[in-house]
Design a protein around this motif. Structure first.
Motif, short mmCIF file in Angstrom:
data_model
loop_
_atom_site.label_atom_id
_atom_site.label_comp_id
_atom_site.label_asym_id
_atom_site.label_seq_id
_atom_site.Cartn_x
_atom_site.Cartn_y
_atom_site.Cartn_z
N ALA A 138 17.17 -20.19 -10.51
CA ALA A 138 16.89 -21.45 -9.82
C ALA A 138 18.14 -21.97 -9.12
O ALA A 138 18.07 -22.52 -8.00
CB ALA A 138 16.38 -22.49 -10.81
N ALA A 139 19.29 -21.77 -9.75
CA ALA A 139 20.54 -22.27 -9.17
C ALA A 139 21.02 -21.39 -8.03
O ALA A 139 21.79 -21.83 -7.15
CB ALA A 139 21.62 -22.33 -10.25
N GLU A 151 17.50 -19.26 -19.83
CA GLU A 151 18.78 -19.41 -19.14
C GLU A 151 18.83 -18.52 -17.90
O GLU A 151 19.37 -18.90 -16.85
CB GLU A 151 19.92 -19.07 -20.08
N ILE A 210 10.04 -22.61 -19.25
CA ILE A 210 10.38 -22.50 -17.83
C ILE A 210 9.37 -23.29 -16.99
O ILE A 210 9.76 -24.01 -16.05
CB ILE A 210 10.40 -21.02 -17.42
N ARG A 245 17.08 -20.29 -15.21
CA ARG A 245 17.91 -21.36 -14.64
C ARG A 245 18.92 -20.80 -13.65
O ARG A 245 19.21 -21.41 -12.61
CB ARG A 245 18.62 -22.12 -15.76
N ARG A 246 19.48 -19.64 -13.97
CA ARG A 246 20.43 -19.01 -13.03
C ARG A 246 19.72 -18.65 -11.72
O ARG A 246 20.29 -18.80 -10.62
CB ARG A 246 21.06 -17.77 -13.65
N GLU A 257 10.12 -27.00 -17.47
CA GLU A 257 11.41 -27.46 -16.95
C GLU A 257 11.54 -27.27 -15.45
O GLU A 257 12.02 -28.16 -14.73
CB GLU A 257 12.53 -26.71 -17.68
N LEU A 258 11.14 -26.10 -14.94
CA LEU A 258 11.36 -25.78 -13.53
C LEU A 258 10.11 -25.92 -12.68
O LEU A 258 10.17 -25.76 -11.46
CB LEU A 258 11.89 -24.34 -13.42
#
Length: 756
Positions: free
Chosen positions: A754-755, A748, A656, A751-752, A659-660
Motif C-alpha cells: 500500500a505504501a 505487514e 487487510i 501495508r508495504r 484496515e486497507l
C-alpha cells in the motif's frame, strides 16, 4: 591358473583391454593340457561336474558375448559410436545365475551383468542379446530397454527391471519385491509372475558396505526372524575392489557367512565347472525355503572399472598380470579344450565370430535413430491421461466394499457432520482401500496405534494385518517395500512419519521409484502414493525433525506429483485423484499432510468450526493442478499460498480488508509439483497486487516457483511481496514461530504494498 606365456614388454602398455583380448588367443594357442573324449550334451562337461556339455557350451557362448560387447565398447567409444564403457569382464560367471533361475524371476542387476543378460536372453525364443545390447550401448531410441535414455541392463519380457547406477540403491526394492511375491497370496492378489518366483539382486563387494545395502540385509533378516517369507537372492559379485579401493581379504565371507537369518552360500564364479553346482544350491535353497539368501560369487575385474580407468597408473604391472591370469574366460577355454568339446581352431573361430557379431551389431546400432527431440526424451517420464484419470478417480462401483468398510449407511462419511483434516484423511483412506483391494497401507506405528496422530485409526481393525501393518523403523525399507509391492501390481500407500525422515531415504524415490518409467521407456512403473506428515506450526511438540517444511527435496524430483491439502474435503478428493494417477498412469505421488492442521476445527475464533467440512460424496475428485480460490473476483490483493498458509492468509485477509479496505483473494495452490503455471498466471493476471505466502525457507521454496510462473507470464510489473520462512532449521518450542511467517507478516507485507 597361470598364463602359459611370460610377461613381456607388451604387458606394460596402457591398453589393458587389448592385452586381455590377446591373452585369450595366446592362451588357446599355447594350451597343452590333457583332452578327454567329448561328452554328449547331457553328460558332465568334466568328470564330477554338475554342469552338462550343452549347458557349458551355452554358458561359454554367453560369456563370449559379454566379453566382446565390452571390447567393442572400448574400441567404438573413442569413435563416438557407443557411450558406455563400464564392463562385465571378469564377472561373466554371473551367467550361471541367469541359467539356473527363470526369466520370470524379477532381476535387479549390477552394471557388470553382461553374462547374466546374454544367458537370460536364451529363456525366450527370438530374442537377440547382441543387437539389443548394442542398441543400448549406442543410445539408440530403438533400444528395447530404455529407448536410448541410458545404457541399462533391462528387458520387459525377461523381467529385468532397469537400473541406472546400482550403488546398492536397488537392494531395498529387490527385497520389497521378494516380500510382495509371497504377500500377494495373503491378500488374494494375482501376481504377474509365478507364485514361487524369487527376486534376484546383484551388486559388488564394495557396494555391500553401503548403508542402503546394510539396511536391506537387516530388513531381510528382520523379516526372516519373524518367519515371514522373503525369497530374495542377494548375489554379491566379489571382485575384490571398488574402482581403486581394495576390499580387505576375505571381508565378504567374514561379514556375511554367519549373519543370522541371512543364509550364506559361496560359489566360484571364475570356474563354470566348479561353480555351477554351488550356484544351484543357493538358488534351490532360496526358492524352496523362501528365505533371504546371500550368494557370495567369486569374480575378478579385468580391463579396469571403465574405459577411463588406466589401472597401470595406480597398480603395478605384476599385480595387473596376476589379476588378468584369473580371467574366467581363460578357465572356460581350458574346460572347452580339456573336455574335447572344442579344438583350438574351433575355439578361436568361435571367439572371432563372436567379435564380428558384436562389432557388426554395434555398427548397425550406430546407424539407428537417436533421440533428437525434447518431447521424445521426456515422453515416458510423467505420462498423464486426464480423461482416464478423471474416470478412475470418480469411479463408484465399489459400494458394497465401501459399506463393509464403514459398517453401515449412517457411518458412511458423507452422512456424518463436517469433520477436521485428520478425521477426513482417515475416512478417505478407508474409501481408497475399499475401492482397491490390492492396496496396502504400511509404515511406522500406522496399525494398532493408528499413527502418531491417529490419522490411520481404525484401518487396521477394518482391513486386518495383511493390508495395514507396521514396519521396522527404517524409511529406506518402507519405500523399498512400496516399490516391491508396486512391481507386483499392488497399490502401496506407505507412510513416512515426518517429512524430515523422508530425507533419510530420498534416493528411493528420486533415484529409483520416480526414474523407473523414464529409464524403462514406460515399460515398468512404480505406482505408489507416499503419505508424509509435513510442514511446520506444530505446537507443544516440535523442533526440526517434527516441523520440517523442506519441500524442495521433493519438487526437484522429475515426474513426482506432490499434493498438499489444507482442509479435509480437499484431502479426500485429492487422495482419490492421486490413487487414480498411480493406477492409470503409474505415477509416483507424495501426499503432504500439514500436521498443524490435522486437528484444526476453527478458522477465525475458537469454537467457530469453520475449518471443518462435509465429506465429499463418492465420485467427486480434484483434477490434477486445480487450485481453490477464496474471494473469487477480488482483485486489490491476491495471496498465493498452500497448506498452513491458507487459513493463515484468510485470517490475515480480514485484517487487510478492514484496515486497507481492499478486496482480498486467497489462492490455495493445493498441487505443489508440478505447479500449475497457467493457473497461477490466470489468477495473477487480474491482481493489482500479489503476496506469495510460503512457510518454507526463503531459498528453494515453493514461492520461488510461483514468482517464476508470474514473471514468465509477463506479469513481473505487478507489485509483489514474498512472505517466507527464514533460512534456518526450526528450533524447539515458541522459538519456532520466530522463523516461520505469521498472519502479522502477511498484513505487514500488504501495508508495504500500500505504501509503495
Amino acid at each position: 591358473m597361470s598364463l602359459p606365456f611370460p610377461i613381456t614388454a607388451r604387458h606394460k602398455g596402457f591398453n589393458r583391454a587389448e592385452i586381455v583380448d590377446q591373452n585369450f588367443t595366446e592362451f588357446v594357442k599355447l594350451w597343452q593340457g590333457e583332452v578327454y573324449a567329448a561328452p554328449r550334451d547331457n553328460q558332465p562337461v568334466l568328470p564330477g561336474s554338475a554342469l552338462d556339455a550343452r549347458g557349458f557350451r551355452e554358458l561359454f557362448e554367453s560369456q563370449l558375448i559379454s566379453r566382446h560387447l565390452d571390447l567393442m565398447a572400448r574400441v567404438l567409444r573413442v569413435q563416438n559410436k557407443v557411450f558406455y564403457t563400464i564392463g562385465s569382464s571378469g564377472h561373466e560367471g554371473n551367467a550361471m545365475v541367469a541359467r539356473l533361475t527363470r526369466h520370470t524371476d524379477p532381476a535387479f542387476l549390477h552394471y557388470r551383468s553382461g553374462g547374466f543378460m546374454a544367458e537370460r536372453f536364451r529363456k525366450l525364443p527370438g530374442m537377440d542379446p547382441v543387437m539389443d545390447s548394442a542398441l543400448s550401448f549406442a543410445a539408440s531410441k530403438d533400444d528395447p530397454a530404455s529407448g536410448g535414455r541410458h545404457k541399462v541392463w533391462g528387458s520387459k519380457p525377461l523381467w529385468v527391471l532397469p537400473q541406472t547406477s546400482t550403488i546398492a540403491s536397488h537392494l531395498p526394492k529387490a527385497l520389497g519385491t521378494a516380500i510382495a511375491i509371497d504377500h500377494a497370496r495373503r491378500i488374494g492378489h494375482r501376481l504377474p509372475v509365478p507364485d514361487d518366483s524369487i527376486a534376484i539382486c546383484s551388486f559388488g563387494d564394495a557396494s555391500s558396505n553401503h548403508a542402503t545395502a546394510q539396511t536391506a540385509f537387516n530388513a531381510a533378516g528382520w523379516t526372516a526372524y519373524q518367519k515371514l517369507p522373503a525369497p530374495v537372492l542377494f548375489v554379491c559379485e566379489d571382485n575384490g575392489i571398488g574402482i581403486s579401493v581394495k576390499t580387505p581379504t576375505d571381508w565378504v565371507a567374514a561379514n556375511y557367512r554367519s549373519r543370522s537369518n541371512l543364509d550364506y552360500f559361496f560359489a566360484d564364479g571364475l570356474d563354470l565347472a566348479e561353480g555351477y553346482a554351488q550356484v544351484q544350491r543357493a538358488i534351490d535353497h532360496c526358492r524352496g525355503t523362501r528365505r533371504p539368501t546371500f550368494l557370495h560369487l567369486k569374480t575378478t575385474r579385468v580391463m579396469g572399472h571403465a574405459g577411463t580407468d588406466f589401472e597401470i597408473e595406480w597398480r603395478s604391472i605384476e599385480e595387473l598380470c596376476a589379476v588378468e591370469a584369473t580371467d574366467p574366460l581363460l578357465r572356460s577355454a581350458a574346460i572347452a579344450l580339456e573336455s574335447g568339446l572344442y579344438s583350438k581352431d574351433e575355439l578361436l573361430a568361435l571367439y572371432e565370430a563372436t567379435r564380428k557379431r558384436c562389432f557388426a551389431a554395434a555398427e548397425e546400432a550406430d546407424r539407428r535413430p537417436k533421440l533428437d527431440r525434447l518431447d521424445e526424451v521426456m515422453a515416458p517420464l510423467a505420462p498423464y491421461t486426464p480423461d482416464k484419470v478423471k474416470a478412475e478417480a470418480g469411479r463408484t462401483d465399489y459400494a458394497d466394499a465401501r459399506l463393509k468398510a464403514f459398517g453401515s449407511e449412517d457411518r458412511l462419511p458423507e452422512n456424518q457432520p463436517p469433520r477436521h483434516l485428520a478425521i477426513q484423511i482417515g475416512q478417505a483412506l478407508h474409501d481408497v482401500m475399499a475401492k482397491y483391494p490390492e492396496s496396502l497401507l504400511f509404515g511406522e506405528d500406522v496399525a494398532q496405534k493408528g499413527g502418531v496422530y491417529t490419522v490411520t485409526k481404525g484401518l487396521h481393525k477394518t482391513f486386518k494385518n495383511t493390508r495395514v501393518f507396521n514396519t521396522l523403523l527404517d524409511e529406506t525399507i518402507i519405500l523399498g517395500l512400496a516399490q516391491g509391492y508396486a512391481n507386483m501390481g499392488m497399490l502401496p500407500i506407505p507412510e513416512i512419519q515426518y517429512l524430515a525422515y523422508f530425507h533419510n531415504a530420498g534416493d528411493q524415490i528420486r533415484g529409483e521409484a520416480a526414474s523407473l518409467q523414464f529409464f524403462s521407456n514406460d515399460q515398468y512403473r512404480n505406482p505408489l502414493v507416499m503419505r508424509v506428515a509435513s510442514l511446520g506450526y506444530q505446537r507443544g511438540f516440535g523442533g526440526h525433525f517434527h516441523n520440517d517444511n523442506s519441500i524442495a527435496a521433493l519438487r526437484d524430483i522429475p515426474g513426482l506429483i506432490v499434493g498438499c491439502p489444507s482442509r479435509g474435503d480437499d484431502a479426500a478428493t485429492m487422495l482419490r485423484t492421486l490413487t487414480a494417477l498411480a493406477k492409470v498412469d503409474g505415477r509416483v505421488c507424495a501426499f503432504l499432510e500439514p500436521i498443524a492442521l490435522y486437528m484444526t476445527k476453527d478458522l477465525y475464533e475458537a469454537g467457530d468450526g469453520q475449518w471443518q467440512f462435509a465429506y465429499p460424496a463418492p465420485g467427486e475428485a480434484m483434477p490434477l493442478g486445480e487450485g481453490r480460490i477464496y474471494g473469487e473476483g477480488a482483485d486489490d490483493l491476491v495471496v498465493f499460498t498452500f497448506g498452513n498458509g491458507v487459513p493463515m492468509a484468510l485470517r490475515a485477509a480480514r485484517t487487510i480488508e478492514a484496515e486497507l479496505k481492499w478486496k482480498v483473494r486467497v489462492v490455495d495452490l493445493r498441487w505443489l509439483a508440478p505447479l500449475n503455471d497457467a493457473f497461477i498466471a490466470s489468477e495473477a493476471r487480474t491482481a493489482k497486487r500479489i503476496i506469495v505466502l510460503d512457510e518454507g525457507r526463503k531459498s528453494a521454496g515453493v514461492g520461488e516457483g510461483v514468482i517464476t510462473a508470474i514473471v514468465e507470464a509477463g506479469l513481473g510489473a505487478t507489485p509483489l511481496e514474498r512472505v517466507v520462512g527464514a533460512d534456518t532449521f526450526t528450533p524447539l518450542a515458541g522459538a519456532a514461530f520466530l522463523v516461520l511467517p505469521g498472519e502479522a507478516d502477511v498484513a505487514e507485507a500488504a501495508r508495504r504494498l500500500a505504501a509503495g
